[in-house]
Scaffold this motif. Structure first.
Motif, PDB file in Angstrom:
ATOM      1  N   THR A 342       0.688  -1.509   0.208  1.00  0.00           N
ATOM      2  CA  THR A 342       0.155  -0.363   0.386  1.00  0.00           C
ATOM      3  C   THR A 342       1.185   1.759   0.014  1.00  0.00           C
ATOM      4  OG1 THR A 342      -1.687  -1.177   0.996  1.00  0.00           O
ATOM      5  CG2 THR A 342      -1.675   0.887   1.096  1.00  0.00           C
ATOM      6  N   GLU A 343       1.715   1.189   0.897  1.00  0.00           N
ATOM      7  CA  GLU A 343       2.857   2.138   0.807  1.00  0.00           C
ATOM      8  C   GLU A 343       3.367   2.658  -0.183  1.00  0.00           C
ATOM      9  OE1 GLU A 343       2.996   4.593   2.636  1.00  0.00           O
ATOM     10  OE2 GLU A 343       2.911   3.712   4.699  1.00  0.00           O
ATOM     11  N   PHE A 344       3.866   1.272  -1.415  1.00  0.00           N
ATOM     12  CA  PHE A 344       4.522   1.688  -2.689  1.00  0.00           C
ATOM     13  C   PHE A 344       3.618   2.287  -3.565  1.00  0.00           C
ATOM     14  CE2 PHE A 344       3.688   0.252  -7.102  1.00  0.00           C
ATOM     15  CZ  PHE A 344       4.602   1.471  -7.861  1.00  0.00           C
ATOM     16  N   TRP A 345       2.297   2.395  -3.160  1.00  0.00           N
ATOM     17  CA  TRP A 345       1.232   3.087  -4.383  1.00  0.00           C
ATOM     18  C   TRP A 345       1.385   4.791  -3.835  1.00  0.00           C
ATOM     19  CZ3 TRP A 345       0.096   1.473  -8.709  1.00  0.00           C
ATOM     20  CH2 TRP A 345      -0.060   0.449  -9.313  1.00  0.00           C
ATOM     21  N   MET A 346       0.933   4.782  -2.857  1.00  0.00           N
ATOM     22  CA  MET A 346       1.186   5.437  -1.809  1.00  0.00           C
ATOM     23  C   MET A 346       2.492   6.831  -2.036  1.00  0.00           C
ATOM     24  SD  MET A 346      -2.112   6.255  -1.766  1.00  0.00           S
ATOM     25  CE  MET A 346      -2.544   7.700  -1.095  1.00  0.00           C
ATOM     26  N   THR A 347       3.365   6.367  -2.182  1.00  0.00           N
ATOM     27  CA  THR A 347       4.361   7.053  -2.092  1.00  0.00           C
ATOM     28  C   THR A 347       5.543   7.091  -3.627  1.00  0.00           C
ATOM     29  OG1 THR A 347       5.166   5.677   0.191  1.00  0.00           O
ATOM     30  CG2 THR A 347       6.860   6.598  -1.250  1.00  0.00           C
ATOM     31  N   HIS A 348       5.229   5.772  -4.421  1.00  0.00           N
ATOM     32  CA  HIS A 348       5.800   5.988  -5.489  1.00  0.00           C
ATOM     33  C   HIS A 348       5.547   6.592  -7.058  1.00  0.00           C
ATOM     34  CE1 HIS A 348       9.374   5.217  -3.630  1.00  0.00           C
ATOM     35  NE2 HIS A 348       8.884   3.971  -2.330  1.00  0.00           N
ATOM     36  N   ARG A 349       3.942   6.134  -6.289  1.00  0.00           N
ATOM     37  CA  ARG A 349       3.043   6.166  -7.354  1.00  0.00           C
ATOM     38  C   ARG A 349       1.809   7.192  -7.287  1.00  0.00           C
ATOM     39  NH1 ARG A 349       2.968   1.550 -11.026  1.00  0.00           N
ATOM     40  NH2 ARG A 349       5.223   1.074 -11.266  1.00  0.00           N
ATOM     41  N   LEU A 350       1.701   8.489  -6.335  1.00  0.00           N
ATOM     42  CA  LEU A 350       1.194   9.277  -6.663  1.00  0.00           C
ATOM     43  C   LEU A 350       1.107  10.894  -7.302  1.00  0.00           C
ATOM     44  CD1 LEU A 350      -0.844   9.134  -4.480  1.00  0.00           C
ATOM     45  CD2 LEU A 350       0.496  10.864  -2.419  1.00  0.00           C
ATOM     46  N   GLY A 354      -3.034  14.638  -6.585  1.00  0.00           N
ATOM     47  CA  GLY A 354      -2.080  13.776  -4.929  1.00  0.00           C
ATOM     48  C   GLY A 354      -3.605  12.501  -5.087  1.00  0.00           C
ATOM     49  N   LEU A 355      -3.970  12.166  -6.465  1.00  0.00           N
ATOM     50  CA  LEU A 355      -4.659  10.489  -6.234  1.00  0.00           C
ATOM     51  C   LEU A 355      -3.126   9.030  -7.051  1.00  0.00           C
ATOM     52  CD1 LEU A 355      -8.181  11.755  -8.034  1.00  0.00           C
ATOM     53  CD2 LEU A 355      -7.047  10.268  -5.461  1.00  0.00           C
ATOM     54  N   PRO A 356      -3.370   8.481  -7.561  1.00  0.00           N
ATOM     55  CA  PRO A 356      -2.506   7.293  -7.332  1.00  0.00           C
ATOM     56  C   PRO A 356      -2.980   7.437  -8.536  1.00  0.00           C
ATOM     57  CG  PRO A 356      -4.133   6.239  -6.418  1.00  0.00           C
ATOM     58  CD  PRO A 356      -4.332   7.602  -5.983  1.00  0.00           C
ATOM     59  N   TYR A 357      -1.767   6.404  -9.855  1.00  0.00           N
ATOM     60  CA  TYR A 357      -2.309   6.341 -11.369  1.00  0.00           C
ATOM     61  C   TYR A 357      -1.370   4.923 -11.392  1.00  0.00           C
ATOM     62  CZ  TYR A 357       2.505   7.587 -11.040  1.00  0.00           C
ATOM     63  OH  TYR A 357       4.406   8.448 -10.798  1.00  0.00           O
ATOM     64  N   TYR A 358      -1.647   4.480 -12.499  1.00  0.00           N
ATOM     65  CA  TYR A 358      -1.067   3.156 -12.831  1.00  0.00           C
ATOM     66  C   TYR A 358      -0.049   3.554 -14.685  1.00  0.00           C
ATOM     67  CZ  TYR A 358      -5.025   0.037 -11.165  1.00  0.00           C
ATOM     68  OH  TYR A 358      -6.343  -0.668 -10.205  1.00  0.00           O
ATOM     69  N   THR A 359       0.902   2.962 -14.443  1.00  0.00           N
ATOM     70  CA  THR A 359       1.782   3.250 -15.766  1.00  0.00           C
ATOM     71  C   THR A 359       2.148   3.120 -16.817  1.00  0.00           C
ATOM     72  OG1 THR A 359       3.207   1.544 -14.928  1.00  0.00           O
ATOM     73  CG2 THR A 359       3.562   3.931 -13.839  1.00  0.00           C
ATOM     74  N   HIS A 360       0.787   1.474 -17.021  1.00  0.00           N
ATOM     75  CA  HIS A 360       0.259   0.880 -17.820  1.00  0.00           C
ATOM     76  C   HIS A 360      -1.120   0.207 -17.976  1.00  0.00           C
ATOM     77  CE1 HIS A 360       0.223  -1.833 -21.709  1.00  0.00           C
ATOM     78  NE2 HIS A 360       1.159  -1.168 -21.894  1.00  0.00           N
ATOM     79  N   GLY A 361      -1.644   0.201 -18.989  1.00  0.00           N
ATOM     80  CA  GLY A 361      -2.720  -0.698 -19.332  1.00  0.00           C
ATOM     81  C   GLY A 361      -2.995  -1.798 -17.721  1.00  0.00           C
ATOM     82  N   ASN A 362      -1.726  -2.882 -18.019  1.00  0.00           N
ATOM     83  CA  ASN A 362      -1.016  -3.584 -17.410  1.00  0.00           C
ATOM     84  C   ASN A 362      -1.258  -3.770 -16.266  1.00  0.00           C
ATOM     85  OD1 ASN A 362      -0.474  -4.951 -19.692  1.00  0.00           O
ATOM     86  ND2 ASN A 362       1.425  -5.364 -20.148  1.00  0.00           N
ATOM     87  N   GLU A 363      -1.481  -3.634 -15.468  1.00  0.00           N
ATOM     88  CA  GLU A 363      -0.929  -2.922 -13.925  1.00  0.00           C
ATOM     89  C   GLU A 363      -1.819  -2.846 -13.190  1.00  0.00           C
ATOM     90  OE1 GLU A 363       3.260  -0.663 -13.073  1.00  0.00           O
ATOM     91  OE2 GLU A 363       1.382   0.967 -12.405  1.00  0.00           O
ATOM     92  N   SER A 364      -3.397  -2.529 -13.898  1.00  0.00           N
ATOM     93  CA  SER A 364      -4.689  -2.258 -13.048  1.00  0.00           C
ATOM     94  C   SER A 364      -5.345  -3.242 -13.641  1.00  0.00           C
ATOM     95  CB  SER A 364      -5.821  -1.175 -14.230  1.00  0.00           C
ATOM     96  OG  SER A 364      -5.832  -1.958 -15.438  1.00  0.00           O
ATOM     97  N   GLY A 365      -4.374  -5.017 -14.764  1.00  0.00           N
ATOM     98  CA  GLY A 365      -4.916  -6.094 -14.869  1.00  0.00           C
ATOM     99  C   GLY A 365      -6.183  -5.922 -15.914  1.00  0.00           C
TER     100      GLY A 365
END
Length: 574
Positions: A342-350, A354-365
């Protein structure tokens, strides 16, 4: 003569749609169509899905000539090839070994040769084959009957390798054992072929007998689901530290870091320790940042993508199915790894807002979903919703573990993200995604992914829930005859067999059904469960399904479909 017209497998394991393998084994027997000629291959699925892993092509012969008009039957544990009074039988005697016996017929195992591959004799009746490309060795043991090895040598390797097995004087009987450095069974005594098979059959019977009973109309598909979930396991080896349920031994020969959760949920009732291992599979490879790999196999772990943070939701579901998962030691381990993820998303993908993001469709599934049609990264409402759920989960687990400061921390984080998420992504009565490179809300397409905030219906107001439910129930948009279309059926971007642009998928069905049930929409949840499982009666255990016809699409022997099928019947349809 076109050999493919002569294969007559039973309705279950036909070697094309459903391969022949066993729990724990990297060995697989399946068919491939090559230049309109169908061949049976012995494969090894080490190394992931970059190669089909073909080792041997099988040619059957009688009276010295190759025969093409043979038939086969295949049960969960025994493959039998017949022609007239002749027959050849095969089964996996253990995780590493394939036993083959024949009488009245011969068999040539033609090895698919690569550079440096070689075979040599160890001692009388034993050979060792070294595959450089697979980094694999195979011990070949003649137990009875005739075996001739034809393997011309040229400087650095054999130019061809053929194992000719004959049954002129007595039935032939051999065993192939795969290994990396040293075989395990050099000194083992050879069991009688049929006694050995009976032992394997008993192992499978124990697995399938532990499954819960299902309504009669689902009984045949239960048998298929039982076999697929059993045979798609591979043993711990290399990067795999635990038994791992691969998605398929057709070609999806990895385990991905959200697929594992659906296998874990299915196994929670009947094999809790195996379920827990599936759930914790990626902890062994969790990056210092907290990110799980995209997928792993025996050879490597890939960090090219993350996967959606469904671990809080999945473990909640496992606890609902079995109180053993409330064990304090397990909760401590789960809390540790899930909080890091959880911290990965909120620290490195914010990102912006102030909202988290996907870097590719594959990340979302949702690999090729319409939210990614115009570029990446993308802020999607499902990612925020899943993280909010996961924070709420962590706060509850922290409370159970009497970690009060941690509990309050996660409550505050969840409250803050909820407020930001709703303020920025709820627009004109619906949730929107935001394209970071284009600096705009995404208007094109109509993806079911935008409705996944139903997972946190307990945090949404009445209007939000009402609008999301209306969209779910809309038969012109998402509510297909056999489940929820991943792209609205009236969208110009909807595609037949379009992967995440229309077809129905088992994991999203379970997520929506569970969310609807949890928010009190039990009739809607049950209706969706009934219609999706009806589709499986048509399309089998496929990777995904046509929402209008139930046709099975892409890989036809998928483990998470089998897992979800059994979970839905056990939890919603009994």
């Amino acid at each position: 003569m076109d050999r493919k017209n002569y294969f007559k497998g039973n309705d279950m394991i036909d070697l094309v749609t459903i391969p022949f393998s066993r729990f724990g084994s990297f060995f697989v027997i399946s068919k491939y169509e090559i230049h309109d000629r169908s061949n049976i291959y012995i494969r090894d699925v080490r190394g992931g899905d970059l190669t089909p892993g073909r080792l041997f092509c099988l040619d059957f012969f009688q009276n010295g000539s190759i025969v093409e008009d043979y038939e086969f039957t295949c049960t969960e544990t025994l493959l039998t090839v017949k022609r007239g009074t002749g027959k050849i039988e095969m089964f996996f005697s253990d995780e590493d070994s394939l036993r083959i016996r024949g009488e009245g017929m011969g068999l040539n195992l033609h090895y698919i040769l690569k550079k440096y591959d070689n075979i040599f004799s160890i001692k009388e009746d034993e050979w060792e084959l070294c595959s450089y490309s697979k980094e694999l060795r195979i011990r070949i043991k003649r137990i009875a009957g005739g075996m001739e090895v034809k393997a011309p040598w040229d400087t650095i390797g054999n130019t061809s390798i053929d194992l000719m097995l004959t049954s002129d004087d007595e039935p032939f009987d051999i065993e192939l054992e795969s290994f990396k450095v040293l075989p395990k069974s050099v000194d083992k005594k050879n069991e009688d072929f049929y006694q050995s098979h009976n032992r394997v059959q008993a192992e499978y019977d124990k697995w399938t007998n532990q499954l819960l009973t299902v309504p009669e109309k689902y009984e045949e598909k239960k048998k298929i689901a039982s076999y697929i979930t059993w045979m798609n396991f591979v043993k711990p080896e290399g990067q795999l530290k635990k038994y791992a349920m691969y998605m398929s031994k057709n070609w999806m020969t990895n385990i991905w870091s959200w697929d594992n959760c659906f296998g874990a949920i299915f196994l929670a009732n009947i094999h809790p320790e195996l379920a827990y291992d599936q759930y914790m599979m990626f902890k062994d490879h969790q990056h210092d940042s907290g990110m799980y790999p995209d997928y792993i196999n025996d050879t490597y772990a890939s960090y090219s993508s993350a996967k959606p943070p469904i671990y809080g939701w999945a473990y909640d579901y496992m606890m609902k199915r079995n109180d053993l998962f409330r064990n304090t030691e397990k909760l401590k381990e789960v809390y540790d790894t899930v909080s890091k993820q959880t911290e990965f998303w909120m620290t490195h993908r914010l990102g912006v807002m102030g909202l988290p993001y996907y870097t590719h469709g594959n990340e979302s599934g949702w690999d090729n979903g319409t939210l990614y049609a115009k570029g990446i990264p993308v802020i999607t409402p499902d990612l925020s919703a899943l993280l909010i759920y996961q924070m709420d989960f962590l706060s509850r687990i922290a409370g159970i573990l009497e970690m009060e400061s941690e509990k309050e921390k996660w409550i505050q984080k969840a409250n803050s993200l909820t407020e930001t998420f709703i303020n920025h992504l709820w627009k004109n009565g619906e949730f929107k995604a935001f394209s970071i490179p284009n600096d705009e809300y995404i208007e094109e397409g109509d993806s079911l992914q935008l409705l996944l905030p139903l997972m946190i219906a307990y945090r949404l107001d009445g209007r939000m829930k009402k609008n999301l439910l209306k969209a779910i129930k809309d038969k012109d948009r998402f509510n297909g005859r056999y489940g929820l279309a991943t792209e609205a059926m009236n969208s110009k971007f909807y595609q037949y067999n379009g992967y995440w642009r229309g077809p129905v998928w088992a994991p999203t069905m379970l997520m929506f059904i569970e969310a609807l049930d949890r928010m009190g929409e039990k009739e809607v949840a049950k209706d969706l469960a009934e219609r999706f499982t009806e589709g499986i009666l048509i399309g089998g255990m496929a990777e995904n399904f046509d929402p209008k016809t139930g046709e099975g699409l892409v890989d036809p022997a998928f483990a998470w479909t089998s897992s979800v099928f059994m979970t839905l019947i056990e939890d919603y349809l009994k």
